[in-house]
Motif scaffolding. Sequence first.
Motif, mmCIF file in Angstrom:
data_model
loop_
_atom_site.group_PDB
_atom_site.id
_atom_site.type_symbol
_atom_site.label_atom_id
_atom_site.label_comp_id
_atom_site.label_asym_id
_atom_site.label_seq_id
_atom_site.Cartn_x
_atom_site.Cartn_y
_atom_site.Cartn_z
ATOM 1 N N VAL A 19 0.836 -1.204 0.000
ATOM 2 C CA VAL A 19 0.000 0.000 0.000
ATOM 3 C C VAL A 19 0.870 1.252 0.000
ATOM 4 O O VAL A 19 1.800 1.364 0.810
ATOM 5 N N ASP A 20 0.563 2.163 -0.905
ATOM 6 C CA ASP A 20 1.243 3.453 -0.913
ATOM 7 C C ASP A 20 0.896 4.154 0.403
ATOM 8 O O ASP A 20 -0.286 4.410 0.664
ATOM 9 N N PRO A 21 1.892 4.452 1.251
ATOM 10 C CA PRO A 21 1.613 5.019 2.575
ATOM 11 C C PRO A 21 0.925 6.382 2.535
ATOM 12 O O PRO A 21 0.218 6.728 3.473
ATOM 13 N N GLU A 22 1.123 7.141 1.486
ATOM 14 C CA GLU A 22 0.511 8.470 1.408
ATOM 15 C C GLU A 22 -0.934 8.426 0.943
ATOM 16 O O GLU A 22 -1.766 9.178 1.427
ATOM 17 N N LEU A 23 -1.230 7.521 -0.003
ATOM 18 C CA LEU A 23 -2.579 7.485 -0.577
ATOM 19 C C LEU A 23 -3.455 6.380 0.006
ATOM 20 O O LEU A 23 -4.677 6.445 -0.102
ATOM 21 N N GLY A 24 -2.844 5.364 0.600
ATOM 22 C CA GLY A 24 -3.622 4.294 1.204
ATOM 23 C C GLY A 24 -4.228 3.325 0.203
ATOM 24 O O GLY A 24 -5.154 2.599 0.532
ATOM 25 N N ILE A 25 -3.715 3.292 -1.017
ATOM 26 C CA ILE A 25 -4.196 2.404 -2.073
ATOM 27 C C ILE A 25 -3.021 1.518 -2.495
ATOM 28 O O ILE A 25 -1.878 1.956 -2.512
ATOM 29 N N ASP A 26 -3.329 0.273 -2.868
ATOM 30 C CA ASP A 26 -2.251 -0.641 -3.247
ATOM 31 C C ASP A 26 -1.578 -0.211 -4.549
ATOM 32 O O ASP A 26 -2.181 0.465 -5.385
ATOM 33 N N VAL A 27 -0.319 -0.624 -4.695
ATOM 34 C CA VAL A 27 0.506 -0.198 -5.831
ATOM 35 C C VAL A 27 0.003 -0.754 -7.163
ATOM 36 O O VAL A 27 0.222 -0.147 -8.208
ATOM 37 N N VAL A 28 -0.690 -1.892 -7.120
ATOM 38 C CA VAL A 28 -1.227 -2.464 -8.363
ATOM 39 C C VAL A 28 -2.349 -1.575 -8.893
ATOM 40 O O VAL A 28 -2.339 -1.159 -10.062
ATOM 41 N N ASN A 29 -3.324 -1.246 -8.040
ATOM 42 C CA ASN A 29 -4.454 -0.436 -8.481
ATOM 43 C C ASN A 29 -4.097 1.023 -8.715
ATOM 44 O O ASN A 29 -4.792 1.721 -9.446
ATOM 45 N N LEU A 30 -2.994 1.474 -8.119
ATOM 46 C CA LEU A 30 -2.514 2.828 -8.418
ATOM 47 C C LEU A 30 -1.830 2.887 -9.781
ATOM 48 O O LEU A 30 -1.573 3.966 -10.298
ATOM 49 N N GLY A 31 -1.543 1.730 -10.359
ATOM 50 C CA GLY A 31 -0.881 1.700 -11.661
ATOM 51 C C GLY A 31 0.617 1.905 -11.570
ATOM 52 O O GLY A 31 1.253 2.334 -12.531
ATOM 53 N N LEU A 32 1.192 1.570 -10.422
ATOM 54 C CA LEU A 32 2.632 1.763 -10.232
ATOM 55 C C LEU A 32 3.457 0.582 -10.732
ATOM 56 O O LEU A 32 4.669 0.679 -10.830
ATOM 57 N N ILE A 33 2.793 -0.528 -11.044
ATOM 58 C CA ILE A 33 3.489 -1.712 -11.550
ATOM 59 C C ILE A 33 3.501 -1.649 -13.072
ATOM 60 O O ILE A 33 2.453 -1.673 -13.709
ATOM 61 N N GLY A 35 5.653 -3.767 -14.958
ATOM 62 C CA GLY A 35 5.950 -5.071 -15.516
ATOM 63 C C GLY A 35 6.259 -6.079 -14.429
ATOM 64 O O GLY A 35 6.790 -5.717 -13.376
ATOM 65 N N LEU A 36 5.881 -7.335 -14.687
ATOM 66 C CA LEU A 36 6.149 -8.426 -13.753
ATOM 67 C C LEU A 36 6.728 -9.599 -14.519
ATOM 68 O O LEU A 36 6.273 -9.911 -15.630
ATOM 69 N N HIS A 37 7.710 -10.246 -13.914
ATOM 70 C CA HIS A 37 8.301 -11.434 -14.527
ATOM 71 C C HIS A 37 8.738 -12.375 -13.411
ATOM 72 O O HIS A 37 9.275 -11.929 -12.400
ATOM 73 N N VAL A 38 8.470 -13.658 -13.611
ATOM 74 C CA VAL A 38 8.958 -14.678 -12.687
ATOM 75 C C VAL A 38 9.741 -15.679 -13.522
ATOM 76 O O VAL A 38 9.211 -16.234 -14.487
ATOM 77 N N THR A 43 12.442 -16.435 -9.157
ATOM 78 C CA THR A 43 12.914 -15.096 -8.826
ATOM 79 C C THR A 43 12.011 -14.113 -9.565
ATOM 80 O O THR A 43 11.840 -14.217 -10.775
ATOM 81 N N ALA A 44 11.427 -13.197 -8.809
ATOM 82 C CA ALA A 44 10.504 -12.232 -9.392
ATOM 83 C C ALA A 44 11.220 -10.922 -9.676
ATOM 84 O O ALA A 44 12.023 -10.455 -8.865
ATOM 85 N N THR A 45 10.925 -10.353 -10.824
ATOM 86 C CA THR A 45 11.405 -9.022 -11.171
ATOM 87 C C THR A 45 10.182 -8.143 -11.381
ATOM 88 O O THR A 45 9.282 -8.498 -12.146
ATOM 89 N N VAL A 46 10.160 -7.028 -10.670
ATOM 90 C CA VAL A 46 9.037 -6.100 -10.744
ATOM 91 C C VAL A 46 9.559 -4.775 -11.266
ATOM 92 O O VAL A 46 10.481 -4.194 -10.697
ATOM 93 N N ASP A 47 8.986 -4.316 -12.380
ATOM 94 C CA ASP A 47 9.254 -2.969 -12.875
ATOM 95 C C ASP A 47 8.203 -2.083 -12.237
ATOM 96 O O ASP A 47 7.001 -2.243 -12.487
ATOM 97 N N MET A 48 8.658 -1.165 -11.383
ATOM 98 C CA MET A 48 7.736 -0.350 -10.597
ATOM 99 C C MET A 48 8.166 1.100 -10.635
ATOM 100 O O MET A 48 9.351 1.407 -10.723
ATOM 101 N N THR A 49 7.194 1.970 -10.558
ATOM 102 C CA THR A 49 7.470 3.395 -10.473
ATOM 103 C C THR A 49 6.806 3.922 -9.212
ATOM 104 O O THR A 49 6.186 3.168 -8.465
ATOM 105 N N ILE A 78 13.428 -5.375 -7.600
ATOM 106 C CA ILE A 78 12.611 -4.249 -8.046
ATOM 107 C C ILE A 78 13.470 -3.352 -8.921
ATOM 108 O O ILE A 78 14.531 -2.895 -8.501
ATOM 109 N N ASN A 79 13.005 -3.137 -10.138
ATOM 110 C CA ASN A 79 13.622 -2.160 -11.037
ATOM 111 C C ASN A 79 12.774 -0.899 -10.943
ATOM 112 O O ASN A 79 11.608 -0.910 -11.351
ATOM 113 N N TRP A 80 13.345 0.152 -10.411
ATOM 114 C CA TRP A 80 12.616 1.421 -10.329
ATOM 115 C C TRP A 80 12.655 2.073 -11.704
ATOM 116 O O TRP A 80 13.716 2.296 -12.261
#
Length: 106
Positions: A19-33, A35-38, A43-49, A78-80
């Motif tokens: 959950v984004d601590p400032e907005l209180g909404i999860d990162v998936v529904n905020l659109g911060l993800i 890309g995902l790869h397993v 081993t999981a790689t997450v492209d996140m902003t 995590i790849n920022w």
Amino acid sequence: MSKGTVSVEDLREALMDVVDPELGIDVVNLGLIYGLHVDEADTATVDMTLTSAACPLTDVIEDQARSATDGLVKDLRINWVWMPPWGPDKITDDGRDQLRALGFNV
């Protein structure tokens, strides 16, 4: 489905607990993800902003992501990503509903 035992869908579901601590909404529904790869070794790689490159909460979100995926994957990377920049257009319909429930006008 990945070649290992964990699917991208399972990974996405686990990241809904981050959950984004400032907005209180999860990162998936905020659109911060972005890309995902397993891989075959689970081993999981997450492209996140983040909503802002200057966000001081990167460590908090990364710690939450590690906790949420602990036991699901063997390692989490995590790849920022900063391009394309995040914008409100990336929020899912569920995320918009959650933000409206919190009083945000989206």
